[in-house]
Design a protein around this motif. Structure first.
Motif, PDB file in Angstrom:
ATOM      1  N   GLU A 121      -7.375  -8.252  -4.193  1.00 32.29           N
ATOM      2  CA  GLU A 121      -6.736  -8.502  -2.868  1.00 32.29           C
ATOM      3  C   GLU A 121      -6.446  -7.091  -2.196  1.00 32.29           C
ATOM      4  OE1 GLU A 121      -3.421 -11.500  -2.281  1.00 32.29           O
ATOM      5  OE2 GLU A 121      -3.606 -11.276  -4.603  1.00 32.29           O
ATOM      6  N   ASN A 122      -6.358  -7.039  -0.814  1.00 34.43           N
ATOM      7  CA  ASN A 122      -5.928  -5.931   0.047  1.00 34.43           C
ATOM      8  C   ASN A 122      -4.630  -5.420  -0.615  1.00 34.43           C
ATOM      9  OD1 ASN A 122      -5.025  -4.051   1.715  1.00 34.43           O
ATOM     10  ND2 ASN A 122      -6.379  -4.964   3.314  1.00 34.43           N
ATOM     11  N   ALA A 123      -4.596  -4.454  -1.170  1.00 31.49           N
ATOM     12  CA  ALA A 123      -3.052  -3.929  -1.668  1.00 31.49           C
ATOM     13  C   ALA A 123      -2.069  -3.756  -0.461  1.00 31.49           C
ATOM     14  CB  ALA A 123      -3.181  -2.413  -2.329  1.00 31.49           C
ATOM     15  N   LEU A 124      -2.294  -3.350   0.481  1.00 26.20           N
ATOM     16  CA  LEU A 124      -1.092  -3.117   1.509  1.00 26.20           C
ATOM     17  C   LEU A 124      -0.478  -4.609   2.036  1.00 26.20           C
ATOM     18  CD1 LEU A 124      -2.621  -0.347   3.910  1.00 26.20           C
ATOM     19  CD2 LEU A 124      -1.087  -0.272   1.930  1.00 26.20           C
ATOM     20  N   VAL A 125      -1.221  -5.710   1.846  1.00 24.98           N
ATOM     21  CA  VAL A 125      -0.463  -6.834   2.117  1.00 24.98           C
ATOM     22  C   VAL A 125      -0.006  -7.600   1.045  1.00 24.98           C
ATOM     23  CG1 VAL A 125      -1.753  -6.958   4.221  1.00 24.98           C
ATOM     24  CG2 VAL A 125      -2.676  -8.020   2.242  1.00 24.98           C
ATOM     25  N   ASN A 126      -0.179  -6.946   0.019  1.00 27.26           N
ATOM     26  CA  ASN A 126       0.229  -7.744  -1.593  1.00 27.26           C
ATOM     27  C   ASN A 126       1.213  -7.044  -2.083  1.00 27.26           C
ATOM     28  OD1 ASN A 126      -0.111  -8.583  -3.871  1.00 27.26           O
ATOM     29  ND2 ASN A 126      -2.168  -8.063  -4.279  1.00 27.26           N
ATOM     30  N   LEU A 127       2.277  -7.939  -2.016  1.00 28.90           N
ATOM     31  CA  LEU A 127       3.710  -7.245  -2.618  1.00 28.90           C
ATOM     32  C   LEU A 127       3.555  -7.013  -4.197  1.00 28.90           C
ATOM     33  CD1 LEU A 127       6.813  -8.935  -1.023  1.00 28.90           C
ATOM     34  CD2 LEU A 127       5.839  -6.428  -0.669  1.00 28.90           C
ATOM     35  N   SER A 128       2.829  -7.694  -4.803  1.00 30.98           N
ATOM     36  CA  SER A 128       2.652  -7.489  -6.187  1.00 30.98           C
ATOM     37  C   SER A 128       2.218  -5.980  -6.423  1.00 30.98           C
ATOM     38  CB  SER A 128       1.807  -8.656  -6.800  1.00 30.98           C
ATOM     39  OG  SER A 128       0.423  -8.491  -6.641  1.00 30.98           O
ATOM     40  N   PHE A 129       1.327  -5.588  -5.635  1.00 30.11           N
ATOM     41  CA  PHE A 129       0.703  -4.214  -5.809  1.00 30.11           C
ATOM     42  C   PHE A 129       1.951  -3.251  -5.790  1.00 30.11           C
ATOM     43  CE2 PHE A 129      -0.476  -0.420  -3.932  1.00 30.11           C
ATOM     44  CZ  PHE A 129      -1.064   0.103  -5.075  1.00 30.11           C
ATOM     45  N   PHE A 130       2.818  -3.336  -4.920  1.00 31.73           N
ATOM     46  CA  PHE A 130       3.931  -2.413  -4.719  1.00 31.73           C
ATOM     47  C   PHE A 130       4.968  -2.490  -5.970  1.00 31.73           C
ATOM     48  CE2 PHE A 130       2.482  -2.194  -0.478  1.00 31.73           C
ATOM     49  CZ  PHE A 130       2.019  -0.945  -0.368  1.00 31.73           C
ATOM     50  N   ALA A 131       4.889  -3.962  -6.418  1.00 31.33           N
ATOM     51  CA  ALA A 131       5.967  -3.946  -7.522  1.00 31.33           C
ATOM     52  C   ALA A 131       5.431  -3.532  -8.910  1.00 31.33           C
ATOM     53  CB  ALA A 131       6.090  -5.373  -7.794  1.00 31.33           C
ATOM     54  N   ALA A 132       3.960  -3.251  -8.815  1.00 34.66           N
ATOM     55  CA  ALA A 132       3.421  -2.941  -9.923  1.00 34.66           C
ATOM     56  C   ALA A 132       3.256  -1.250 -10.113  1.00 34.66           C
ATOM     57  CB  ALA A 132       1.949  -3.449 -10.192  1.00 34.66           C
ATOM     58  N   CYS A 133       3.381  -0.515  -8.985  1.00 36.55           N
ATOM     59  CA  CYS A 133       3.120   0.906  -8.790  1.00 36.55           C
ATOM     60  C   CYS A 133       4.245   1.721  -8.688  1.00 36.55           C
ATOM     61  CB  CYS A 133       2.505   0.721  -7.250  1.00 36.55           C
ATOM     62  SG  CYS A 133       2.405   2.170  -6.277  1.00 36.55           S
ATOM     63  N   ALA A 134       4.054   2.750  -9.528  1.00 32.29           N
ATOM     64  CA  ALA A 134       5.313   3.788  -9.721  1.00 32.29           C
ATOM     65  C   ALA A 134       4.563   5.219  -9.251  1.00 32.29           C
ATOM     66  CB  ALA A 134       5.763   3.664 -11.241  1.00 32.29           C
ATOM     67  N   TYR A 135       5.523   5.958  -8.299  1.00 29.22           N
ATOM     68  CA  TYR A 135       4.781   7.051  -7.868  1.00 29.22           C
ATOM     69  C   TYR A 135       5.860   8.187  -8.383  1.00 29.22           C
ATOM     70  CZ  TYR A 135       3.620  10.621  -4.285  1.00 29.22           C
ATOM     71  OH  TYR A 135       3.395  11.748  -3.532  1.00 29.22           O
TER      72      TYR A 135
END
Ligand code: HEM
Ligand code: ATP
Ligand code: ATP
Ligand code: MG
Ligand code: MG
Lengths: 221, 257, 71, 236, 221, 236
Positions: F85-99
């Motif tokens: 899925e397009n990461a920018l429209v995909n909240l699950s991406f941001f929930a999975a991502c640590a910076y």
């Protein structure tokens, strides 16, 4: 290069770089002064009576607000540490910095104050009194305020603490400066107040650079 | 093809064309002089009717002739702000480059109109109200509008990176749009020295046609002036923004695009 | 044209016209200021446009020179 | 407990370049942070052409020591001797001493070259501005950031910023370099470059005090290296 | 935990940690208000007339001063970046932060304002009007001001720019809030002003969290 | 020009631990900073158990790329795909991502454990506070900074702060770690520790994107490594 000029020039360079930082204290001064007409009953006589006081308070507050950031970035990027290490006289450096700061705040807003007086309908003979008072008083405001800025530089929310530390010290300047205007309205002589302001300025010029340097040595560790 | 579709196609191609700096630069070369011409004709007519033809006011004498500059300029000060805010919103939502340019380039023009409204208003105030300035709702809110314009310009110039600066200025102009209804309705909401709604009043304009006609000419003329000045400034900004691109370089070397 | 003949202002001469019924200062400063500001927004951008093009030209010249001198 | 492992190998002081030999030594330094005694009775002594490599685990007090040496903090006991004089009362010490730490002392608003020029003007007595400008360009070029000369410091990448902070050492004439983890964020070529500059400085008779977590065995600096190891003290 | 409460609580924790930051806006409020008696001719009637306006202006300035640091440390230590990445709703987070901020500034100084009124000899029926106005007005001040704080967070000297951006937007609140007092002095009804303040508050509560979030997305890069 | 050198060796995805395989890929990303084009048409694709090592010189655009992946900045072109899925429209991406970057997101005023607790509360849905507190202590202990738990972040040494920033990864359940120079300021033991944690994460089926200037050949991470090299583009 001479320490004083070096720091003075650098500060100017920094202020010019931040494009609008030169007009900002002035704008702030004007805006504060203009807040009053909005919040008071719209009567010309009332505004005229309090105009001088309002302008002085605005000058104090504009100076205060601009002071807060005086050492902030120097602290956060480590420039202050470098100044402390450096053998150049710290008090002189601080004097240079404070004077540069004054030219961009106090000086500019003193020069502009006559225009503001017109909107408050202050008579022109009193405008001169106000102008002279601001010109003598604002350098002291900056110099004294810088001590507070130095003391609070390591603190988050230093801005409000600085006000608490410094405003009491500003009261004498305010009393003489604004008092001059009340005197003038009644047609009385104002030279004694002018002398008092000059005396405060001399004191501030000679002592506060050392106080600023001392404050920095205490707070940075 | 039905008319709706063709209008839609026309609109969308114009949108896409104007959305590209290069196309804008090309098209504006022809549009700008037209705006200039319309402005000159309309305002010349307006000035003629306003200064030479319209009879003096029975109360104010000839002083009322300030109306023909004061009112259009005051209207424009609001109109320009609305345009800025709308363009800013378009830029923020649809990421359209040229919309930001509209916002940024309108700011100084709007500020000038506002300053003029203040100046002509206070000059007019002296004979009518006996003072240049009162702290009245309409006047003060107009002054705030001036500060708002300054604020937007200050924000734009405070940022180093252009993209950030554009978006920040656009955002502020959108937020600040609340001031427009405040200025417009100030005369109704607060008791005010300033004239109430006269032209777009309920039940038609409360103004004789001899006054209304030049005013209309001037108002429409100033609208075209805004378009004219805006396009001139925008063309410069586009050149600066795109100075690294091939077409601007070609243009500077004297080639046509 | 000694007088402007129109429905409202018959028999007016230029002196009267400029006098504006005693409101000359007010009317003419308002109109004049407006005119000045309008002119400003026409002249300055036109002037700037030429300057910008000139600067871009110089920049290009500088770059080509650098390219030619560099190996 | 503080150990000094003298892994010191050779000194090639080029006396023609820097006539007087520099020496810095510490006697009986100690530092307490909060409730924690970081080190006490710490001694070291280095002379021209030597590099003191302060090692120790995270939190062992390396940065605290460097700040004491640079005169930013004070040691509770003991003293620091610079060329046979107490360093803290000796202005010539501070004039000789440069400190590069994690906070880089760069102004976001100023361009790279303006930042550097400020530090140059602070130190130099040379009023020939052409020469000075030349020196600035040269320093940036040495650190391979000449192409960033007119970018504001805010726009530099982390490594470019670190290089710029380091460039400051090249435009002034410091004899003591105090470097807190100088290779942070610097790429391979950059690291080689900085090591080269350090060696040059040592060869000219300068002194370096640095911290670095990796081993310096493979580095050209190793030849001049003396190690000062700060070990965890037991609670007290 | 709920986004709103989480951010609210964290902000409170941070404010409590910075020992005096809770009393600072209040102290600032008091000090500004008390500058006026020093700079005006000492007459009770005059002070009483301008008292309400002065208190409103002081509240505006105290809020403004405290706003400046609102996002500053979050920006410098990278917390803001982390918020931007995070899938929790940024507008809600910002609302939580702003409300926490308000409790420490606007709420506290509204609660204190009656005491200040006494020093200006404001009659007690007007004190209630002022109090209600401040309570309704100060949250809007904080919420709107936070937009400015977010826009200027990456700038040095943001403090003065924030004032230029935000003060124009404060004027309507000031006009209604202080106008209410002028009305009350003349014995007129103030409900319409109260409604206006409530309307502004509703608008600010619903829209400004989005504007703050948008501003942060724009400036952080 | 952008090269992908697949130095990729083995993948041991432990499917029992993290059932769904994670995948992130980028198509045609580009980034311009100021006037400078840093990269364009950049593509990569990694799946569970792989570590993308972004290399390049100082200023080549590594940090810019990481920020685009983390969603802090936007790419002008192309898209980022997370699990199809397009990461920018995909909240699950941001929930999975640590910076984790140079700015560490720690509050000076709060103690180490309070800082960590905040990040835990941000993510976790677990309301059992005893378990949560246990997890905090454990994370601090893993990174060997348990003794600093009640020190305010300001009082930590540089390395301790970095460790604390890293500890955040252990208290929440991120599947994509984005690490900008994670070994900065960390001592030898600490580095081994972090490498171990990374390997553990990869083994569990996580994904890591990191930058690091030194070679990772000798590191345990090397077995999972894919390299993405950003090279200097020619002007224009
Ligand atoms: C500094 C002083 C003044 C300022 C800032 C000012 C501002 C404005 C503004 C902003 C408008 C546009 C309102 C809208 O479209 O909603 C306006 C309209 C107008 N002004 Fe003024 N004005 C000033 C003084 C005066 C004076 C002294 C007069 C003459 C008595 C005057 C007469 C008018 C009239 C007739 C209109 C058109 C009203 C309408 O139909 O909406 N103004 N002015
Ligand atoms: N805000 C900015 N504005 C303009 N240019 C920028 C900005 N940030 C970075 N740059 C430029 O972008 C380039 C890449 O920066 P970036 O931080 O991505 O590099 P990097 O690969 O992470 O380098 P390093 O190894 O030094 O950390 C640099 O040349 C820098 O000058
Ligand atoms: N301002 C301070 N107040 C209290 N304690 C502090 C302060 N600064 C540092 N410390 C403590 O002093 C110890 C040493 O800190 P220092 O920064 O000197 O370590 P370091 O050896 O440089 O570590 P690193 O390798 O992580 O940089 C740490 O345990 C830290 O917690
Ligand atoms: Mg350290
Ligand atoms: Mg980087």
């Amino acid at each position: 290069m001479n320490t004083l000029t070096l720091y003075f020039r650098r500060e100017w360079q920094l202020m010019f770089r931040n494009t609008s930082s030169l007009i900002q204290p002035l704008t702030f001064f004007i805006i504060i002064a203009l807040l009053f007409p909005f919040s008071l009953p719209a009567e010309n006589a009332l505004l005229q009576r309090i105009g001088g006081g309002v302008i002085w308070v605005s000058a104090v507050l504009a100076t205060l607000l601009s002071l807060e950031s005086m050492f902030h970035s120097d602290y956060h990027d480590g420039t202050l540490e470098q100044m402390l290490i450096h053998p150049r006289s710290l008090p002189l450096a601080m004097l240079g910095k404070a004077l540069a700061h004054w030219t961009a705040t106090g000086l500019v807003l003193s020069l502009f104050s006559p225009v503001l007086c017109l909107t408050f309908n202050i008579p022109s003979d009193q405008i001169w009194v106000l102008f002279a008072g601001l010109l003598l008083g604002t350098p002291s405001l900056t110099l004294i305020g810088a001590i507070g800025a130095a003391l609070t530089v390591t603190l988050r929310r230093g801005g409000v603490l600085i006000a608490i530390i410094i405003l009491p010290l500003y009261i004498p300047i305010l009393i003489f400066g604004a008092g001059m205007l009340t005197q003038a309205t009644q047609g009385l002589d104002v030279t004694s107040q002018l002398y008092a302001l000059a005396a405060i300025l001399t004191l501030a010029l000679t002592l506060s650079p050392f106080a600023i340097a001392g404050a920095l040595r205490v707070t940075i560790n | 093809m039905n008319p709706f579709t063709s209008i839609w196609t026309f609109l969308s191609t114009t949108y896409h064309r104007l959305g590209s700096p290069r196309e804008f630069y090309r098209i504006s070369r022809y549009v700008t002089p037209v705006f200039g011409f319309l402005f000159l004709t309309l305002s010349a007519l307006g000035a003629y009717f306003g200064l030479f033809v319209a009879p003096a006011d029975y109360q104010q004498g000839d002083a009322f002739r300030i109306l023909f500059v004061h009112v259009p300029v005051a209207w424009m000060s609001l109109f320009v702000y609305v345009v800025m805010a709308v363009a800013g919103a378009i830029g923020l939502i649809w990421r359209m480059k040229m919309a930001f340019v509209v916002t940024i380039c309108s700011a100084p023009i709007g500020a000038a109109f506002t300053a003029l409204a203040l100046l002509t208003g206070s000059i007019w105030g002296k004979p009518i109200w006996g003072t240049y300035w009162v702290w009245d709702a309409r006047l003060t809110s107009e002054l705030i509008l001036l500060f708002l314009y300054f604020g937007i310009m200050a924000v734009y110039y405070a940022f180093e990176e252009r993209k950030t600066a554009e978006k920040a200025a656009a955002l502020l102009s959108v937020v600040g749009v609340v001031i427009v209804p405040i200025i417009h309705y100030s005369v109704e909401w607060w008791s005010s020295l300033h004239q109430g709604v006269t032209v777009f009043a309920e039940g038609g304009p409360k103004m004789p046609p001899s006054m209304l006609l030049p005013l209309a000419f001037m108002a429409v003329g100033f609208m075209f002036f805004y378009g004219y000045a805006l396009f001139l400034t925008m063309r410069n900004r586009v050149l600066i923004n795109e100075r690294k691109s091939k077409w601007v370089r070609a243009l500077a070397m004297g080639e046509s695009i | 044209m000694g007088s402007c003949i129109s429905n409202g202002r018959i028999n007016m001469n230029w002196a009267e016209f400029f006098n504006m019924g005693g409101y000359a200062f007010e009317v003419w400063t308002s109109w004049g200021l407006t005119l000045l500001v309008l002119l400003w927004f026409v002249i300055i951008p036109k002037h700037r446009n030429a300057r910008i093009k000139h600067e871009i030209k110089r920049q290009i010249a500088r770059e080509t020179r650098l390219e030619n001198t560099a190996p | 407990m503080v150990l000094i492992n003298s892994v010191f190998c050779k000194t090639k002081v080029n006396l023609t370049l820097m006539p007087s030999t520099q020496a810095i030594s510490a006697k009986n330094l100690s530092c307490t942070r909060g409730d924690k005694l970081l080190f006490e009775n710490l001694n070291f002594s280095i002379v021209s052409g030597e590099c003191l490599h302060v090692t120790g685990e995270n939190g062992s007090g390396k940065t605290s020591l460097l700040r004491i040496i640079a005169g930013i903090n004070r040691s509770e006991t003991g003293e620091l001797v610079w060329n046979n004089e107490n360093a803290l009362v000796n202005l010539s010490f501070f004039a000789a001493c440069a400190y590069i730490a994690h906070k880089d002392g760069l102004k976001n608003e100023l361009t790279a070259i303006e930042n550097l020029r400020y530090y140059q003007q602070l130190e130099s007595n040379n009023s020939n501005s052409d020469q000075n400008e030349e020196a600035l360009d040269e320093a940036l070029d040495r650190l391979k950031i000449l192409q960033c000369a007119d970018l504001s410091a805010q726009q530099l990448s982390f490594g470019q910023r670190r290089r710029l902070a380091f460039a400051r050492l090249l435009v002034s004439n410091f004899s003591l370099w105090i470097l807190d983890e100088p290779f942070t964020g610097i790429d391979k070529n950059g690291r080689a470059l900085i090591e080269e500059l350090c060696v040059e400085h040592l060869e000219k008779g300068g002194v370096i005090i640095l911290t670095h977590h990796q081993s310096l065995i493979d580095s050209p600096i190793n030849a001049y290296r003396k190690e000062l190891k700060l070990s965890e003290l037991d609670g007290s």
